[in-house]
Design a protein around this motif. Sequence first.
Motif, mmCIF file in Angstrom:
data_model
loop_
_atom_site.group_PDB
_atom_site.id
_atom_site.type_symbol
_atom_site.label_atom_id
_atom_site.label_comp_id
_atom_site.label_asym_id
_atom_site.label_seq_id
_atom_site.Cartn_x
_atom_site.Cartn_y
_atom_site.Cartn_z
ATOM 1 N N ASP A 27 46.811 40.582 22.845
ATOM 2 C CA ASP A 27 47.883 41.449 23.323
ATOM 3 C C ASP A 27 47.310 42.659 24.068
ATOM 4 N N GLY A 28 46.287 42.401 24.882
ATOM 5 C CA GLY A 28 45.682 43.459 25.683
ATOM 6 C C GLY A 28 46.202 43.455 27.115
ATOM 7 N N VAL A 29 45.461 44.129 27.985
ATOM 8 C CA VAL A 29 45.873 44.272 29.380
ATOM 9 C C VAL A 29 45.932 42.926 30.100
ATOM 10 N N PHE A 30 44.939 42.087 29.902
ATOM 11 C CA PHE A 30 44.893 40.832 30.657
ATOM 12 C C PHE A 30 45.961 39.825 30.243
ATOM 13 N N PRO A 31 46.261 39.658 28.955
ATOM 14 C CA PRO A 31 47.427 38.835 28.624
ATOM 15 C C PRO A 31 48.704 39.373 29.283
ATOM 16 N N PHE A 32 48.788 40.701 29.440
ATOM 17 C CA PHE A 32 49.951 41.313 30.083
ATOM 18 C C PHE A 32 50.045 40.923 31.561
ATOM 19 N N ILE A 33 48.920 41.074 32.328
ATOM 20 C CA ILE A 33 49.016 40.759 33.757
ATOM 21 C C ILE A 33 49.160 39.257 33.986
ATOM 22 N N ARG A 34 48.689 38.452 33.017
ATOM 23 C CA ARG A 34 48.892 37.005 33.153
ATOM 24 C C ARG A 34 50.352 36.626 32.973
ATOM 25 N N SER A 35 51.116 37.491 32.332
ATOM 26 C CA SER A 35 52.532 37.198 32.081
ATOM 27 C C SER A 35 53.430 37.680 33.209
ATOM 28 N N LEU A 36 52.862 38.384 34.194
ATOM 29 C CA LEU A 36 53.678 38.908 35.288
ATOM 30 C C LEU A 36 54.137 37.787 36.216
ATOM 31 N N GLY A 37 55.123 38.098 37.017
ATOM 32 C CA GLY A 37 55.668 37.105 37.935
ATOM 33 C C GLY A 37 56.754 36.305 37.263
ATOM 34 N N LYS A 38 57.586 35.708 38.074
ATOM 35 C CA LYS A 38 58.679 34.900 37.540
ATOM 36 C C LYS A 38 58.111 33.712 36.783
ATOM 37 N N ASP A 39 58.840 33.282 35.759
ATOM 38 C CA ASP A 39 58.401 32.119 34.982
ATOM 39 C C ASP A 39 58.188 30.927 35.907
ATOM 40 N N LYS A 40 57.073 30.262 35.726
ATOM 41 C CA LYS A 40 56.724 29.054 36.461
ATOM 42 C C LYS A 40 56.464 29.316 37.950
ATOM 43 N N SER A 41 56.386 30.585 38.370
ATOM 44 C CA SER A 41 56.039 30.872 39.761
ATOM 45 C C SER A 41 54.564 30.574 39.959
ATOM 46 N N LEU A 42 54.161 30.324 41.225
ATOM 47 C CA LEU A 42 52.763 30.035 41.505
ATOM 48 C C LEU A 42 51.881 31.234 41.171
ATOM 49 N N PHE A 43 52.390 32.441 41.416
ATOM 50 C CA PHE A 43 51.638 33.643 41.084
ATOM 51 C C PHE A 43 51.313 33.663 39.593
ATOM 52 N N SER A 44 52.332 33.407 38.782
ATOM 53 C CA SER A 44 52.136 33.403 37.336
ATOM 54 C C SER A 44 51.157 32.304 36.920
ATOM 55 N N THR A 45 51.247 31.160 37.582
ATOM 56 C CA THR A 45 50.367 30.030 37.265
ATOM 57 C C THR A 45 48.903 30.381 37.508
ATOM 58 N N TYR A 46 48.593 30.965 38.680
ATOM 59 C CA TYR A 46 47.206 31.277 39.017
ATOM 60 C C TYR A 46 46.665 32.435 38.188
ATOM 61 N N MET A 47 47.535 33.368 37.824
ATOM 62 C CA MET A 47 47.089 34.515 37.041
ATOM 63 C C MET A 47 46.736 34.134 35.610
ATOM 64 N N LYS A 48 47.153 32.954 35.191
ATOM 65 C CA LYS A 48 46.806 32.499 33.842
ATOM 66 C C LYS A 48 45.287 32.351 33.692
ATOM 67 N N GLY A 49 44.580 32.228 34.798
ATOM 68 C CA GLY A 49 43.125 32.110 34.743
ATOM 69 C C GLY A 49 42.414 33.445 34.824
ATOM 70 N N ALA A 50 43.176 34.547 34.874
ATOM 71 C CA ALA A 50 42.568 35.877 34.980
ATOM 72 C C ALA A 50 41.909 36.262 33.662
ATOM 73 N N THR A 51 40.650 36.597 33.713
ATOM 74 C CA THR A 51 39.911 37.005 32.505
ATOM 75 C C THR A 51 39.115 38.273 32.787
ATOM 76 N N PHE A 52 38.915 39.029 31.740
ATOM 77 C CA PHE A 52 38.165 40.277 31.846
ATOM 78 C C PHE A 52 36.680 39.973 31.784
ATOM 79 N N GLY A 53 35.898 40.520 32.730
ATOM 80 C CA GLY A 53 34.493 40.156 32.810
ATOM 81 C C GLY A 53 33.527 41.317 32.772
ATOM 82 N N ILE A 54 33.959 42.483 32.271
ATOM 83 C CA ILE A 54 33.066 43.646 32.180
ATOM 84 C C ILE A 54 32.751 43.869 30.703
ATOM 85 N N SER A 55 31.579 43.446 30.290
ATOM 86 C CA SER A 55 31.258 43.443 28.859
ATOM 87 C C SER A 55 30.836 44.810 28.319
#
Length: 539
Positions: free
Chosen positions: A91-119
């Motif tokens: 329930d952090g920032v990245f799960p939040f931005i992955r949930s943006l966009g209309k349900d089943k929109s292409l934007f929402s689909t591609y953002m599902k692969g967004a991951t945080f990479g700064i360790s």
Amino acid sequence: MITGDLKSQIDQIWNTFWTGGITNTITIVEQLTYLIFIKNLDETETRNELKAKRGFKNTPIFSEDQQDFRWKNLRQMDVNPRHAIFSNTVDGVFPFIRSLGKDKSLFSTYMKGATFGISKPAVLDQVIEKLERLPMENQDTKGDIYEYLLSKLEGGGTAGQFRTPRHIIKLMVELMQPTLEDIISDPSAGTAGFLVAAKEYIDTHHSVTELDKHVDFINKKMFNGTEFDATMLRIASMNLYLHGVEEPNIIDVDAVSKDNTISDAYTLVLANPPFKGTIDKESIAPGLKNVTNTTKTELLFLALMLRQLKTGGRAAVIVPDGVLFGSGKAHKSIREEIVANHKLEVVISMPSGVFKPYAGVSTAIIIFTKTGSGGTDYVWFYDMLQDGKSLDDKRNLLVDEALFDDFAFGDGSKALSAAEAHKKFNLPQLLDHYRYLKSPYFNKMHAKDGELLHVHDLPENLGLNQFLENTCTHNYKDRTSQSFLVPFKEIKGNDWDLSINRYKEIVYKEVEYDAPEIIINRIKKLNRERDILLKSLIQ
């Protein structure tokens, strides 16, 4: 354009990633894109909140439980708690931005692969601090900053992919002048540079009221493309989202494969498809092979564009020079298809340094309209000799920065100073000539073949006050100039060859040399003078 202190600030952010152990170019661009995206969401939310106070409807981006995800709050946090919010996978920032966009929109689909990479928390802290210092209040500056970040992706990719320089993208968009009715596509979308430039053009040339009337069409149907790289899909989607397109249709598919079945869908194509790439013969969509039987991507993409355009749809495409003069059957067949069965309008030859320092390939822009019934009459050729930057690996700016950034269609008055800089920057004249050729004034001053006529009329009736100096009085039949017309019959007679060198006439200046005896006497005289000098030194 990014220069000076601003460029230095961005480079410092880049170095922060490197010193923090993140050296992959795409990873850095993607992580910075996420951060800019999050920052932009907060700015959008703040604007909406202010509008809500004035009575406008507002659907919050952030719920009450998500206020910690807003940039203004994130930048105030301590280093470790902030990093914990970013790295929280539930329930952090990245799960939040992955949930943006209309349900089943292409934007929402591609953002599902967004991951945080700064360790490292310290790296995130330094990057956020440096991003906060960037002057991103102005949309144009924000766009320039993002374009500079994306420019880090420049260079040879797979299958001959090269990112298109921004001023060339702008040139093509200015040539095509997209409208609020256009359905625009880039079949090799990459970071969505062409689509973003088209959106910026539309925003600039229409009022807020007009844009509001078309907002649903703009958000859902106007901007389309194909891209099969997952990272590019996310970057393209966020790039368009940041420029006000909420649900862009960037489809995850190999454009020229059997999986791409789109046809008769678009009114405008803007593209720089991959050069020198190949695709497995069995994977190619059958309809494309009927037009040009090849595995070369630069040819297949042209066939694809013809399939995907609606009748009357237009395309502006960058092609390698080999497409224009290749002697193979596949090369000839695609050229014949465009010239004979549709309407080829423009061939712009570009200098080979346009893609330096990443590639020295010679390229051209072709513009055509899908008709299905021919229509090519005269093709306008333009020999772009200088694009405003040095044609070496450094690509230094050769003209005033404001002129380089602001060239555009208009009444010509804004670009009058460009006439003085033409030897270094051909784009203003190129646009002006094209605009004149498309105007009703052309037929008043010129024959169909471009020959200049002797006409007696008021200057304003001939458009002399509407264009750059010499545009209306240029002889478009003169093959020794940069700008000339070639008839369909001649192109057909040359086996559909579209290379500018086939048609341009080279003027050779006669050089006179002295007679041999005169040269010999001159050498003897020099020898005598040398002997005298040597003797004086000895004495």
